[in-house]
Scaffold this active site. Structure first.
Site, short mmCIF file in Angstrom:
data_model
loop_
_atom_site.label_atom_id
_atom_site.label_comp_id
_atom_site.label_asym_id
_atom_site.label_seq_id
_atom_site.Cartn_x
_atom_site.Cartn_y
_atom_site.Cartn_z
N TYR A 53 0.85 -1.19 0.00
CA TYR A 53 0.00 0.00 0.00
C TYR A 53 0.88 1.24 0.00
O TYR A 53 1.20 1.84 1.03
CB TYR A 53 -0.97 0.01 1.18
CG TYR A 53 -2.03 -1.09 1.10
CD1 TYR A 53 -2.25 -1.78 -0.09
CD2 TYR A 53 -2.79 -1.44 2.21
CE1 TYR A 53 -3.19 -2.79 -0.17
CE2 TYR A 53 -3.74 -2.45 2.12
CZ TYR A 53 -3.93 -3.12 0.94
OH TYR A 53 -4.87 -4.12 0.85
N HIS A 128 -0.78 -12.19 0.40
CA HIS A 128 -1.69 -11.25 -0.28
C HIS A 128 -2.47 -11.88 -1.44
O HIS A 128 -3.67 -11.67 -1.57
CB HIS A 128 -0.88 -10.05 -0.78
CG HIS A 128 -1.65 -8.78 -0.87
ND1 HIS A 128 -1.09 -7.55 -0.61
CD2 HIS A 128 -2.94 -8.51 -1.19
CE1 HIS A 128 -2.00 -6.60 -0.78
NE2 HIS A 128 -3.13 -7.16 -1.13
N SER A 208 -12.72 -4.34 0.16
CA SER A 208 -13.61 -3.43 -0.58
C SER A 208 -15.06 -3.74 -0.22
O SER A 208 -15.90 -3.96 -1.11
CB SER A 208 -13.38 -3.53 -2.10
OG SER A 208 -12.12 -3.02 -2.46
N PRO A 209 -15.41 -3.73 1.06
CA PRO A 209 -16.76 -4.12 1.47
C PRO A 209 -17.84 -3.14 1.04
O PRO A 209 -19.02 -3.45 1.11
CB PRO A 209 -16.67 -4.18 3.01
CG PRO A 209 -15.57 -3.21 3.34
CD PRO A 209 -14.57 -3.34 2.22
N LEU A 210 -17.41 -1.94 0.56
CA LEU A 210 -18.38 -0.95 0.09
C LEU A 210 -18.32 -0.82 -1.43
O LEU A 210 -18.92 0.08 -2.01
CB LEU A 210 -18.11 0.41 0.76
CG LEU A 210 -18.17 0.37 2.29
CD1 LEU A 210 -17.74 1.72 2.89
CD2 LEU A 210 -19.56 0.00 2.77
N GLY A 211 -17.56 -1.69 -2.06
CA GLY A 211 -17.48 -1.67 -3.52
C GLY A 211 -16.20 -1.09 -4.07
O GLY A 211 -16.02 -1.02 -5.28
#
Ligand SMILES: NC(=O)c1ccc[n+]([C@@H]2O[C@H](COP(=O)([O-])OP(=O)(O)OC[C@H]3O[C@@H](n4cnc5c(N)ncnc54)[C@H](OP(=O)(O)O)[C@@H]3O)[C@@H](O)[C@H]2O)c1
Length: 289
Positions: A53, A128, A208-211
């Site tokens: 990251y 990963h 990415s639980p919100l997209g």
């Protein structure tokens, strides 16, 4: 804050994803530190990061260093905070994501991550992404060595399919504790992995639980059912998405990303949002375009 279990640790049911604070489009450091502090103030005790990251070449571990800095400058005790990092992805600096799942690389990368994060051992280290050029058992074998050497306390995997989850559990001799796969209202195809984790007693961390960073803000306009349930409760559609994920199984621990304090402050309140059986059924049944 509601707690969930990852291996031997209890963590907040909602974690913080660190990626938006270190890749393209990231905010300045002051805002990132305020975002991490806001998460800690709200009771978040799980922070997800990765050595990859970062944005530019030459700044490997940008997000780990940021998290280390935020933890050491926070006023409270961080002894119960689990930092979950990952190795196996590389970012050459041109925006791409490449892979290296060779055991030697993973072992060196984990030691470098530990240096940046500080402490005696990495709380949770996740491989990963499977590297097509390296047999999966070899990559996961590096986690065995890292556990045995005490560099990491717990081992997890990411972007794994059901057969890889079973293979990793076998290679690790039952010491696998978590699986991190993409899962959101827009991306539900890792439901078999979520169900397998529930069966095996592994934590499942939807990424990415919100997209995803670029779509999370529009979740309500992309998903009518989530917008309508949100309106009925007077909360954000993002909060509904996280509450729906939490309700799918007690092993689910979403890690919504944030680069603003307000985002994570809103997201953590998903633990207090009770959705009815009818609402949950409706959200689960939503047909995707
Ligand atoms: N294992 C893997 O391969 C992998 C891949 C991707 C991501 N991940 C991990 O999963 C984490 C989460 O994924 P992600 O960051 O890609 O996507 P995401 O969590 O779906 O979306 C992140 C974005 O959502 C916004 N947001 C968060 N809470 C919100 C709320 N309550 N209301 C409105 N907007 C909200 C944030 O906006 P602001 O920036 O404005 O705060 C943030 O940029 C990452 O940070 C990373 O730790 C892992």
């Amino acid at each position: 804050m509601q707690q969930r279990t990852i291996g031997s640790r209890k963590v907040s049911a909602i974690g913080l994803g660190g990626m938006p604070m270190s890749i393209e489009g990231r905010p300045d450091e002051d805002r990132s530190i305020r975002t991490i502090h806001a998460a800690l103030d709200a009771g978040v005790t799980l922070i997800d990061t990765a050595d990859a990251y970062h944005r530019d070449a030459g700044e490997v571990g940008h997000n780990e260093s940021l998290i280390g800095k935020a933890l050491s400058s926070w006023s409270g005790s961080t002894s119960d905070v689990l930092v979950a990092t990952k190795g196996g992805h590389l970012r050459p600096g041109d925006g791409s994501w490449t892979q290296n799942g060779r055991p030697d690389h993973l072992k060196e990368a984990a030691k470098a991550s530990l240096q940046r994060l500080g402490g005696d051992a990495i709380g949770l280290y996740q491989f990963h992404r499977p590297d097509p050029d390296v047999p999966y058992a070899e990559s996961v074998g590096a986690l065995v060595d890292l556990l045995d050497e005490g560099v990491i306390e717990m081992a997890g995997i990411s972007n794994a399919d059901p057969s890889q989850i079973r293979e990793a559990q076998e290679v690790l001799g039952g010491r696998l504790v978590s699986v991190q796969n993409q899962f959101s209202p827009a991306f539900r195809s890792s439901r078999p992995e979520l169900d397998l984790c529930a069966e095996l007693g592994l934590a499942f961390l939807p990424w990415s639980p919100l997209g995803g960073i670029s779509k999370a803000g529009d979740l309500g306009s992309r998903h009518d059912a989530f917008a309508e349930v949100a309106e009925a409760h007077g909360v954000s559609p993002q909060r509904v998405a996280l509450a729906w994920e939490l309700a799918l199984a007690p092993i689910v621990v979403p890690i919504p990303g944030a680069s603003r304090p307000e985002s994570i402050e809103d997201s953590v309140q998903a633990v207090d949002l009770e959705l009815s059986a009818d609402e949950l059924e409706r959200l689960s049944a939503e047909t995707l375009d």
